[in-house]
Design an enzyme around this catalytic site. Structure first.
Site, short mmCIF file in Angstrom:
data_model
loop_
_atom_site.label_atom_id
_atom_site.label_comp_id
_atom_site.label_asym_id
_atom_site.label_seq_id
_atom_site.Cartn_x
_atom_site.Cartn_y
_atom_site.Cartn_z
N CYS A 160 -6.65 5.39 8.39
CA CYS A 160 -7.79 4.74 7.71
C CYS A 160 -8.00 5.25 6.28
O CYS A 160 -8.22 4.46 5.35
CB CYS A 160 -9.06 4.95 8.53
N HIS A 169 -15.59 5.61 5.20
CA HIS A 169 -15.06 6.83 4.60
C HIS A 169 -15.25 6.75 3.08
O HIS A 169 -15.05 5.68 2.48
CB HIS A 169 -13.56 6.97 4.86
#
Ligand code: A2P
Length: 335
Positions: free
Chosen positions: A128, A245
């Site tokens: 990710c 994130h």
């Protein structure tokens, strides 16, 4: 043409997002087969207004399946991807099991769609943190050749699954209520109101002192960008955020590139939205990125310590572009 799709790990954080995205993008599905562990067999899940029953994953789960989306961890992928391929399915695997294998394409559609046709039954979905990084790096690399990248991440707990979100919420509640003796199951230390420089939460550290997550960023960035000469170093950090994130990124380029040029390049690059208006205190935020498809970039500035350096702040939803959306974009290209 409608195809038969299997989702392995359908009851997990990424599995749930697979279903939301397949539905919203109107992916042409004939049969949808939802697979998880024996614990979830029989569970009912709504998809496109119809009830679907979760089945236990077995080696016989893939008959007549055209595309299998895997997100149930690396050991499950290692064990079951071969059965899916044997049944004639093409697998898009969200785990780290095959990412660095030479004959497995590692794909971010905005960067290296051209690698998809090289597959032999499995295409790997990158880590990710790496996905959102390379989406922003590629246009800069093409324009000014990146020599070195220094990245520090601020990663949401959802990257560690639904159980991790639960642990953060319960721990925060117990601290706010002044209770003692909260029993942690997943994280090695308190994650609520804290910052942990360790990802993943177990067996993280390698002999070189990096964590496996950090070395994924180092190695996967080179493979996706198709350039082994880019030097990358990473520090990956878990923060008490549920979703998205964030990354602080420093880039050194061979050719001089100004902050204005970077903004201009990224503003027309696929999959990117610039949010960068310091006068109005506007920059990408994890809370704003949650549930969105784009990679958000801001705080773009020239590094005062380097001749050819750029600093920027990159934020994206780790479960969407960082996992489920990227995999489904690959599946769309396969169609
Ligand atoms: P289950 O819910 O039945 O445990 P997350 O990353 O959110 O923790 O989700 C992990 C996913 O992987 C879940 O869908 C989980 O199913 C699935 N999974 C875990 N172990 C297995 C297994 N042995 N066989 C099939 N699926 C599994």
């Amino acid at each position: 043409m409608s195809v038969n799709i299997a989702v392995v790990g359908a009851t997990g954080a990424v599995g749930e997002e697979f279903l939301r995205i397949l539905e919203s993008r109107k992916f042409p599905i004939n049969e949808l087969r939802l697979l998880a562990s024996r614990r979830s067999a029989g569970k009912k899940i709504q998809f496109c207004g119809k009830e679907h029953i979760v089945q236990e994953l077995t080696k016989n789960s893939f008959k007549d399946i055209k595309i299998a989306l895997f997100s149930a961890g690396a050991s499950i992928s290692r064990e079951y991807v071969p059965y899916a391929i044997e049944s004639g399915a093409v697998c898009v695997d969200n785990s780290s099991a095959f990412r660095m294998d030479d004959d497995v394409p590692l794909v971010v559609p905005e960067v290296n769609t051209h690698d998809i046709p090289k597959h032999h039954g499995v295409i790997a979905n990158p880590n990710c943190s790496t996905i959102q990084l390379v989406v922003a790096l590629k246009p800069i690399h093409d324009a000014a050749k990146i020599k070195r990248v220094v990245v520090s991440t601020y990663q949401a707990v959802s990257g560690a699954g639904l159980k991790a979100i639960d642990e953060l919420e319960k721990e925060a509640k117990s601290i706010l209520e002044g209770k003692e003796g909260f029993q942690r199951k997943l994280f090695p230390h308190q994650i609520a109101f804290n910052v942990l420089p360790q990802i993943p939460q177990s067996n993280a550290f390698l002999p070189n002192g990096y964590t496996s997550e950090e070395m994924k960023m180092v190695n996967e960035t080179k493979k996706i960008m198709g350039d082994n000469s880019i030097r990358v170093t990473a520090t990956t950090v878990r923060v008490p955020v549920v979703r998205s994130h964030s990354e602080s990124v420093n880039i050194e380029t061979e050719k001089k590139i100004t902050a204005a040029e970077v903004k201009r390049l990224l503003s027309t690059a696929p999959g990117i939205q610039i949010i960068d208006d310091p006068a109005k205190q506007l920059y990408p935020l994890a809370t704003d990125a949650a549930g969105k498809d784009e990679v958000f970039v801001g705080r773009i500035r020239e590094d005062v310590s380097l001749d050819n350096g750029i600093d920027m702040w990159i934020v994206s939803d780790n479960i969407r572009k960082g996992a489920a959306l990227n995999a489904i974009q690959i599946a769309e290209k396969l169609l």
